[in-house]
Motif scaffolding. Structure first.
Motif, PDB file in Angstrom:
ATOM      1  N   HIS A  53       0.699  -1.092  -0.091  1.00 15.77           N
ATOM      2  CA  HIS A  53       0.116   0.144  -0.084  1.00 15.77           C
ATOM      3  C   HIS A  53       0.909   1.288  -0.016  1.00 15.77           C
ATOM      4  O   HIS A  53       1.652   1.576   1.147  1.00 15.77           O
ATOM      5  CB  HIS A  53      -0.842   0.063   1.148  1.00 15.77           C
ATOM      6  CG  HIS A  53      -1.994   0.834   1.375  1.00 15.77           C
ATOM      7  ND1 HIS A  53      -3.347   0.741   0.976  1.00 15.77           N
ATOM      8  CD2 HIS A  53      -1.668   2.384   1.734  1.00 15.77           C
ATOM      9  CE1 HIS A  53      -4.158   1.867   1.229  1.00 15.77           C
ATOM     10  NE2 HIS A  53      -3.217   2.820   1.671  1.00 15.77           N
ATOM     11  N   PHE A  54       0.865   1.946  -1.194  1.00 15.62           N
ATOM     12  CA  PHE A  54       2.115   2.936  -1.333  1.00 15.62           C
ATOM     13  C   PHE A  54       1.202   4.253  -1.129  1.00 15.62           C
ATOM     14  O   PHE A  54       0.411   4.432  -1.801  1.00 15.62           O
ATOM     15  CB  PHE A  54       3.002   2.925  -2.594  1.00 15.62           C
ATOM     16  CG  PHE A  54       2.689   2.814  -3.833  1.00 15.62           C
ATOM     17  CD1 PHE A  54       2.241   3.920  -4.574  1.00 15.62           C
ATOM     18  CD2 PHE A  54       2.517   1.462  -4.119  1.00 15.62           C
ATOM     19  CE1 PHE A  54       1.956   3.756  -5.755  1.00 15.62           C
ATOM     20  CE2 PHE A  54       2.108   1.378  -5.612  1.00 15.62           C
ATOM     21  CZ  PHE A  54       1.694   2.478  -6.349  1.00 15.62           C
ATOM     22  N   LEU A  55       1.897   5.188  -0.363  1.00 18.31           N
ATOM     23  CA  LEU A  55       1.438   6.585  -0.187  1.00 18.31           C
ATOM     24  C   LEU A  55       1.586   7.408  -1.222  1.00 18.31           C
ATOM     25  O   LEU A  55       0.943   8.449  -1.536  1.00 18.31           O
ATOM     26  CB  LEU A  55       1.803   7.337   1.043  1.00 18.31           C
ATOM     27  CG  LEU A  55       1.663   6.150   2.289  1.00 18.31           C
ATOM     28  CD1 LEU A  55       2.312   6.740   3.512  1.00 18.31           C
ATOM     29  CD2 LEU A  55       0.277   5.841   2.503  1.00 18.31           C
ATOM     30  N   GLU A  56       2.797   7.279  -1.919  1.00 17.12           N
ATOM     31  CA  GLU A  56       3.445   7.979  -3.152  1.00 17.12           C
ATOM     32  C   GLU A  56       4.080   7.236  -3.955  1.00 17.12           C
ATOM     33  O   GLU A  56       4.888   6.492  -3.448  1.00 17.12           O
ATOM     34  CB  GLU A  56       4.313   9.025  -2.552  1.00 17.12           C
ATOM     35  CG  GLU A  56       4.778  10.234  -3.553  1.00 17.12           C
ATOM     36  CD  GLU A  56       5.752  11.125  -2.836  1.00 17.12           C
ATOM     37  OE1 GLU A  56       6.264  11.734  -3.733  1.00 17.12           O
ATOM     38  OE2 GLU A  56       5.426  11.354  -1.559  1.00 17.12           O
ATOM     39  N   GLY A  57       4.080   7.639  -5.256  1.00 15.72           N
ATOM     40  CA  GLY A  57       4.779   6.596  -6.205  1.00 15.72           C
ATOM     41  C   GLY A  57       5.285   7.647  -7.175  1.00 15.72           C
ATOM     42  O   GLY A  57       4.530   8.615  -7.846  1.00 15.72           O
ATOM     43  N   LYS A  58       6.600   7.508  -7.674  1.00 13.81           N
ATOM     44  CA  LYS A  58       7.113   8.474  -8.777  1.00 13.81           C
ATOM     45  C   LYS A  58       8.038   7.786  -9.611  1.00 13.81           C
ATOM     46  O   LYS A  58       8.907   7.106  -9.195  1.00 13.81           O
ATOM     47  CB  LYS A  58       7.782   9.818  -8.085  1.00 13.81           C
ATOM     48  CG  LYS A  58       8.231  10.732  -9.260  1.00 13.81           C
ATOM     49  CD  LYS A  58       8.714  11.933  -8.331  1.00 13.81           C
ATOM     50  CE  LYS A  58       7.770  12.863  -8.241  1.00 13.81           C
ATOM     51  NZ  LYS A  58       7.920  14.184  -7.690  1.00 13.81           N
ATOM     52  N   ILE A  59       7.900   8.167 -11.090  1.00 17.60           N
ATOM     53  CA  ILE A  59       8.803   7.718 -11.784  1.00 17.60           C
ATOM     54  C   ILE A  59       9.890   8.787 -11.923  1.00 17.60           C
ATOM     55  O   ILE A  59       9.147   9.783 -12.592  1.00 17.60           O
ATOM     56  CB  ILE A  59       8.361   7.037 -13.194  1.00 17.60           C
ATOM     57  CG1 ILE A  59       9.593   6.449 -13.999  1.00 17.60           C
ATOM     58  CG2 ILE A  59       7.355   7.963 -14.021  1.00 17.60           C
ATOM     59  CD1 ILE A  59       8.962   5.468 -15.115  1.00 17.60           C
ATOM     60  N   THR A  60      11.178   8.635 -12.348  1.00 20.61           N
ATOM     61  CA  THR A  60      11.853   9.525 -12.596  1.00 20.61           C
ATOM     62  C   THR A  60      13.155   9.159 -13.496  1.00 20.61           C
ATOM     63  O   THR A  60      13.304   8.038 -13.669  1.00 20.61           O
ATOM     64  CB  THR A  60      12.939  10.188 -11.226  1.00 20.61           C
ATOM     65  OG1 THR A  60      13.462   8.925 -10.662  1.00 20.61           O
ATOM     66  CG2 THR A  60      11.946  10.539 -10.125  1.00 20.61           C
ATOM     67  N   GLY A  61      13.926  10.023 -13.977  1.00 19.80           N
ATOM     68  CA  GLY A  61      15.033   9.691 -14.835  1.00 19.80           C
ATOM     69  C   GLY A  61      14.708  10.055 -16.261  1.00 19.80           C
ATOM     70  O   GLY A  61      13.720  10.399 -16.683  1.00 19.80           O
ATOM     71  N   GLU A  62      15.984   9.818 -17.174  1.00 23.13           N
ATOM     72  CA  GLU A  62      15.754  10.096 -18.569  1.00 23.13           C
ATOM     73  C   GLU A  62      15.706   8.835 -19.490  1.00 23.13           C
ATOM     74  O   GLU A  62      15.756   8.750 -20.441  1.00 23.13           O
ATOM     75  CB  GLU A  62      16.650  11.182 -18.881  1.00 23.13           C
ATOM     76  CG  GLU A  62      16.668  12.329 -18.376  1.00 23.13           C
ATOM     77  CD  GLU A  62      15.227  13.115 -18.660  1.00 23.13           C
ATOM     78  OE1 GLU A  62      14.880  12.949 -19.772  1.00 23.13           O
ATOM     79  OE2 GLU A  62      14.581  13.639 -17.762  1.00 23.13           O
ATOM     80  N   GLY A  63      15.936   7.735 -18.644  1.00 25.40           N
ATOM     81  CA  GLY A  63      16.276   6.437 -19.210  1.00 25.40           C
ATOM     82  C   GLY A  63      17.393   5.888 -18.999  1.00 25.40           C
ATOM     83  O   GLY A  63      18.546   6.732 -19.593  1.00 25.40           O
ATOM     84  N   PRO A  64      17.922   4.800 -18.507  1.00 20.37           N
ATOM     85  CA  PRO A  64      16.799   4.085 -18.024  1.00 20.37           C
ATOM     86  C   PRO A  64      16.275   4.809 -16.553  1.00 20.37           C
ATOM     87  O   PRO A  64      17.036   5.644 -16.230  1.00 20.37           O
ATOM     88  CB  PRO A  64      17.473   2.557 -17.345  1.00 20.37           C
ATOM     89  CG  PRO A  64      18.967   2.747 -18.110  1.00 20.37           C
ATOM     90  CD  PRO A  64      19.157   3.944 -18.539  1.00 20.37           C
ATOM     91  N   TYR A  65      14.938   4.281 -16.267  1.00 18.27           N
ATOM     92  CA  TYR A  65      14.158   4.802 -15.314  1.00 18.27           C
ATOM     93  C   TYR A  65      14.384   4.153 -13.999  1.00 18.27           C
ATOM     94  O   TYR A  65      14.401   3.027 -13.829  1.00 18.27           O
ATOM     95  CB  TYR A  65      12.647   5.154 -15.663  1.00 18.27           C
ATOM     96  CG  TYR A  65      12.542   5.762 -17.163  1.00 18.27           C
ATOM     97  CD1 TYR A  65      12.495   7.224 -16.933  1.00 18.27           C
ATOM     98  CD2 TYR A  65      12.670   5.369 -18.344  1.00 18.27           C
ATOM     99  CE1 TYR A  65      12.430   7.739 -18.276  1.00 18.27           C
ATOM    100  CE2 TYR A  65      12.489   5.919 -19.377  1.00 18.27           C
ATOM    101  CZ  TYR A  65      12.548   7.073 -19.590  1.00 18.27           C
ATOM    102  OH  TYR A  65      12.308   8.048 -20.623  1.00 18.27           O
ATOM    103  N   GLN A  66      13.829   5.147 -12.947  1.00 18.47           N
ATOM    104  CA  GLN A  66      13.649   4.689 -11.437  1.00 18.47           C
ATOM    105  C   GLN A  66      12.369   4.753 -10.932  1.00 18.47           C
ATOM    106  O   GLN A  66      11.660   5.897 -11.390  1.00 18.47           O
ATOM    107  CB  GLN A  66      14.638   5.506 -10.501  1.00 18.47           C
ATOM    108  CG  GLN A  66      15.939   5.443 -11.141  1.00 18.47           C
ATOM    109  CD  GLN A  66      16.531   6.412 -12.057  1.00 18.47           C
ATOM    110  OE1 GLN A  66      15.944   7.596 -12.206  1.00 18.47           O
ATOM    111  NE2 GLN A  66      17.261   6.125 -13.059  1.00 18.47           N
ATOM    112  N   VAL A  67      11.913   3.818 -10.240  1.00 16.46           N
ATOM    113  CA  VAL A  67      10.673   4.190  -9.716  1.00 16.46           C
ATOM    114  C   VAL A  67      10.703   3.942  -8.260  1.00 16.46           C
ATOM    115  O   VAL A  67      11.431   2.951  -7.749  1.00 16.46           O
ATOM    116  CB  VAL A  67       9.516   2.880 -10.055  1.00 16.46           C
ATOM    117  CG1 VAL A  67       8.432   2.994  -9.205  1.00 16.46           C
ATOM    118  CG2 VAL A  67       9.183   3.379 -11.489  1.00 16.46           C
ATOM    119  N   GLY A  68      10.100   5.224  -7.254  1.00 16.19           N
ATOM    120  CA  GLY A  68      10.288   4.857  -5.963  1.00 16.19           C
ATOM    121  C   GLY A  68       8.823   5.057  -5.450  1.00 16.19           C
ATOM    122  O   GLY A  68       8.069   5.731  -5.920  1.00 16.19           O
ATOM    123  N   LEU A  69       8.740   4.284  -4.420  1.00 18.21           N
ATOM    124  CA  LEU A  69       7.212   3.981  -3.918  1.00 18.21           C
ATOM    125  C   LEU A  69       7.547   4.498  -2.127  1.00 18.21           C
ATOM    126  O   LEU A  69       8.273   3.772  -1.531  1.00 18.21           O
ATOM    127  CB  LEU A  69       6.984   2.626  -3.874  1.00 18.21           C
ATOM    128  CG  LEU A  69       6.498   2.195  -5.556  1.00 18.21           C
ATOM    129  CD1 LEU A  69       6.236   0.629  -5.452  1.00 18.21           C
ATOM    130  CD2 LEU A  69       5.606   3.111  -6.161  1.00 18.21           C
TER     131      LEU A  69
END
Length: 118
Positions: A53-69
């Motif tokens: 159950h994540f409160l915030e989720g974000k994809i970042t970067g210019e490729g390859p990308y990162q996802v933080g939850l």
């Protein structure tokens, strides 16, 4: 799967915000390659049908990308993502592949359990 469109993946991640969701996470430094190349040392991690159950989720970067939850008591972080798909039944599939097409990381979300093969 197709190359990541960061805005589209962000919208898909937002569908899972603050809801219980099943996830699959897999990382490998050559497990699949080791099958093809005897003597290759491989490490991996595999989680199937964990619930988060994540409160915030974000994809970042210019490729390859990162996802933080952001979770209630911590974080889940994935790096090296290159491809994605939103399936007809609403599963979000993210993967990271090397230049030879080998899977290095997978991060997937669903509101129903993923199939578990024998």
């Amino acid at each position: 799967m197709e190359a990541i469109d960061r805005n589209a993946v962000q919208q898909a991640l937002n569908r899972f915000l603050q809801k219980d969701a099943y996830f699959h996470m897999e990382t490998s430094t050559g497990s699949y390659r080791a099958l093809e190349e005897p003597g290759q040392i491989a490490t991996c991690a595999y989680i199937r049908n964990g619930v988060l159950h994540f409160l915030e989720g974000k994809i970042t970067g210019e490729g390859p990308y990162q996802v933080g939850l952001k979770l209630k008591n911590g974080w889940l972080y994935s790096q090296g993502l290159t491809d994605w798909e939103l399936t007809k039944d609403g599963k979000l599939l993210l993967g990271g592949y090397d230049g030879e097409g080998h899977l290095n990381i997978a991060l997937q979300f669903s509101f129903t359990p993923f199939e578990c093969g024998a």
